[in-house]
Scaffold this motif. Structure first.
Motif, PDB file in Angstrom:
ATOM      1  N   VAL A  99       0.874  -1.189   0.000  1.00  0.00           N
ATOM      2  CA  VAL A  99       0.000   0.000   0.000  1.00  0.00           C
ATOM      3  C   VAL A  99       0.904   1.230   0.000  1.00  0.00           C
ATOM      4  O   VAL A  99       1.739   1.381   0.894  1.00  0.00           O
ATOM      5  CB  VAL A  99      -0.917   0.009   1.244  1.00  0.00           C
ATOM      6  CG1 VAL A  99      -1.641   1.340   1.381  1.00  0.00           C
ATOM      7  CG2 VAL A  99      -1.914  -1.145   1.179  1.00  0.00           C
ATOM      8  N   ASN A 100       0.750   2.072  -1.020  1.00  0.00           N
ATOM      9  CA  ASN A 100       1.581   3.279  -1.118  1.00  0.00           C
ATOM     10  C   ASN A 100       0.767   4.513  -0.799  1.00  0.00           C
ATOM     11  O   ASN A 100      -0.451   4.546  -1.026  1.00  0.00           O
ATOM     12  CB  ASN A 100       2.132   3.440  -2.542  1.00  0.00           C
ATOM     13  CG  ASN A 100       3.044   2.296  -2.924  1.00  0.00           C
ATOM     14  OD1 ASN A 100       3.677   1.683  -2.067  1.00  0.00           O
ATOM     15  ND2 ASN A 100       3.099   2.011  -4.215  1.00  0.00           N
ATOM     16  N   VAL A 101       1.464   5.524  -0.317  1.00  0.00           N
ATOM     17  CA  VAL A 101       0.830   6.827  -0.179  1.00  0.00           C
ATOM     18  C   VAL A 101       0.298   7.233  -1.552  1.00  0.00           C
ATOM     19  O   VAL A 101       0.956   7.009  -2.561  1.00  0.00           O
ATOM     20  CB  VAL A 101       1.867   7.835   0.365  1.00  0.00           C
ATOM     21  CG1 VAL A 101       1.409   9.268   0.194  1.00  0.00           C
ATOM     22  CG2 VAL A 101       2.139   7.545   1.829  1.00  0.00           C
ATOM     23  N   ARG A 102      -0.913   7.771  -1.587  1.00  0.00           N
ATOM     24  CA  ARG A 102      -1.637   8.198  -2.794  1.00  0.00           C
ATOM     25  C   ARG A 102      -2.557   7.102  -3.358  1.00  0.00           C
ATOM     26  O   ARG A 102      -3.431   7.386  -4.153  1.00  0.00           O
ATOM     27  CB  ARG A 102      -0.656   8.683  -3.871  1.00  0.00           C
ATOM     28  CG  ARG A 102      -1.268   9.578  -4.942  1.00  0.00           C
ATOM     29  CD  ARG A 102      -0.261   9.844  -6.027  1.00  0.00           C
ATOM     30  NE  ARG A 102      -0.671  10.732  -7.097  1.00  0.00           N
ATOM     31  CZ  ARG A 102      -1.811  10.694  -7.776  1.00  0.00           C
ATOM     32  NH1 ARG A 102      -2.752   9.853  -7.478  1.00  0.00           N
ATOM     33  NH2 ARG A 102      -2.021  11.548  -8.757  1.00  0.00           N
ATOM     34  N   ASP A 103      -2.348   5.825  -2.940  1.00  0.00           N
ATOM     35  CA  ASP A 103      -3.261   4.766  -3.397  1.00  0.00           C
ATOM     36  C   ASP A 103      -4.670   5.032  -2.859  1.00  0.00           C
ATOM     37  O   ASP A 103      -4.847   5.720  -1.841  1.00  0.00           O
ATOM     38  CB  ASP A 103      -2.808   3.385  -2.874  1.00  0.00           C
ATOM     39  CG  ASP A 103      -1.554   2.876  -3.572  1.00  0.00           C
ATOM     40  OD1 ASP A 103      -1.041   3.561  -4.485  1.00  0.00           O
ATOM     41  OD2 ASP A 103      -1.086   1.788  -3.186  1.00  0.00           O
ATOM     42  N   ILE A 104      -5.624   4.407  -3.528  1.00  0.00           N
ATOM     43  CA  ILE A 104      -7.018   4.486  -3.055  1.00  0.00           C
ATOM     44  C   ILE A 104      -7.389   3.156  -2.412  1.00  0.00           C
ATOM     45  O   ILE A 104      -6.991   2.094  -2.895  1.00  0.00           O
ATOM     46  CB  ILE A 104      -7.953   4.845  -4.227  1.00  0.00           C
ATOM     47  CG1 ILE A 104      -7.751   6.332  -4.568  1.00  0.00           C
ATOM     48  CG2 ILE A 104      -9.410   4.551  -3.896  1.00  0.00           C
ATOM     49  CD1 ILE A 104      -8.534   6.823  -5.743  1.00  0.00           C
ATOM     50  N   ILE A 105      -8.112   3.242  -1.300  1.00  0.00           N
ATOM     51  CA  ILE A 105      -8.558   2.025  -0.610  1.00  0.00           C
ATOM     52  C   ILE A 105     -10.083   2.024  -0.536  1.00  0.00           C
ATOM     53  O   ILE A 105     -10.694   3.032  -0.156  1.00  0.00           O
ATOM     54  CB  ILE A 105      -7.962   1.961   0.815  1.00  0.00           C
ATOM     55  CG1 ILE A 105      -6.455   1.725   0.711  1.00  0.00           C
ATOM     56  CG2 ILE A 105      -8.631   0.869   1.645  1.00  0.00           C
ATOM     57  CD1 ILE A 105      -5.749   1.664   2.046  1.00  0.00           C
ATOM     58  N   PHE A 106     -10.673   0.918  -0.909  1.00  0.00           N
ATOM     59  CA  PHE A 106     -12.108   0.707  -0.702  1.00  0.00           C
ATOM     60  C   PHE A 106     -12.235  -0.185   0.520  1.00  0.00           C
ATOM     61  O   PHE A 106     -11.734  -1.321   0.525  1.00  0.00           O
ATOM     62  CB  PHE A 106     -12.734   0.043  -1.928  1.00  0.00           C
ATOM     63  CG  PHE A 106     -12.631   0.899  -3.165  1.00  0.00           C
ATOM     64  CD1 PHE A 106     -13.489   1.972  -3.361  1.00  0.00           C
ATOM     65  CD2 PHE A 106     -11.650   0.658  -4.112  1.00  0.00           C
ATOM     66  CE1 PHE A 106     -13.375   2.782  -4.475  1.00  0.00           C
ATOM     67  CE2 PHE A 106     -11.524   1.459  -5.232  1.00  0.00           C
ATOM     68  CZ  PHE A 106     -12.385   2.527  -5.419  1.00  0.00           C
ATOM     69  N   ALA A 107     -12.870   0.324   1.549  1.00  0.00           N
ATOM     70  CA  ALA A 107     -12.965  -0.418   2.813  1.00  0.00           C
ATOM     71  C   ALA A 107     -14.080  -1.454   2.709  1.00  0.00           C
ATOM     72  O   ALA A 107     -15.263  -1.121   2.769  1.00  0.00           O
ATOM     73  CB  ALA A 107     -13.223   0.540   3.967  1.00  0.00           C
TER      74      ALA A 107
END
Ligand code: ADE
Length: 235
Positions: A99-107
């Motif tokens: 997981v990188n900074v700027r990635d998008i996460i769908f919880a």
């Protein structure tokens, strides 16, 4: 029809409400992404707006910081304002190596160290999840857009500044993608009200890496997330 926290009248909110934590961000979204905008709430500065995105009615309102705050606003929207869908658009601290900074996460689901679920009187823990239908739409839009994204569980934590605690390591070992501070209350309220919810997050910092977002990167990833959320809202 007002509540102690919301002066809007019934019917002032669209069926779908996008919710950032920061009310000024709600104002920014309304002013920059929506047309025909009307301000529907100003109580405690928790600004709420209803407008149109690609001709369809959508609302946007701040939810504040932490589980109690989002718990109040989403409870009222679902149960008193007949809102059917809430999409939180927030930020999170990354926890996994991929997981990188700027990635998008769908919880997909939310772990928690909070006691918010105590009110339901269950003998064990409760597993609050996103609504699959909205999650699927949002993920398809992200895929078409070509952004980096992850789908999985996040930790909704009560404390931003933690003492003497290896809690993050333990959740990380169980595959938790990121930490934020609200989703568990949103998903539990949606479950109880039989309504729909999704949290979309941009990774703004990382607990195990030193990456940081520049101002321009922050703005770009925010715009990607907003476009995904708005397209999901009207689909
Ligand atoms: N939101 C964004 N970054 C966070 C972090 N590191 N912890 C909790 N909430 C966050």
């Amino acid at each position: 029809m007002a509540t102690p926290h919301n002066s809007a009248e019934k019917g002032d909110f669209a069926k779908t409400v996008l919710m950032p934590g920061d009310p000024l961000r709600a104002k920014f979204i309304a002013e920059n992404f929506l047309t025909d905008v009307k301000c529907v709430n100003e109580v405690r500065g928790m600004l709420g707006f209803t407008g149109k995105y690609e001709g369809k009615e959508v609302s946007v309102m701040g939810h504040g910081m932490g589980i109690p705050s989002i718990g109040i606003y989403t409870y009222e929207l679902f149960n008193f304002y007949d809102v059917d869908n809430i999409i939180r658009v927030g930020s999170a601290g990354g926890m996994q190596d991929d997981v990188n900074v700027r990635d998008i996460i769908f919880a997909m689901g939310a772990h928690t160290d909070s006691n918010y679920g105590f009110q339901f009187g269950l003998p064990g823990t409760f597993c609050p999840t996103a609504t699959y239908d909205i999650l699927e739409k949002a993920v398809n839009i992200a895929r078409e857009k070509g952004v980096r994204y992850h789908v999985g569980n996040v930790l909704a934590s009560d404390a931003f500044y933690k003492k003497n605690c290896d809690e993050a390591d333990r959740y990380r070992n169980l595959g938790c993608l990121a930490v934020e501070m609200e989703t568990v209350a949103l998903y539990m309220n949606a479950a109880e009200a039989k309504k729909n919810a999704l949290t979309i997050l941009t990774v703004s910092d990382h607990l195990y890496k030193t990456e940081e977002l520049s101002a321009i990167e922050r703005q770009n990833s925010f715009t990607d997330m907003m476009e995904i959320a708005l397209k999901t809202a009207i689909k």
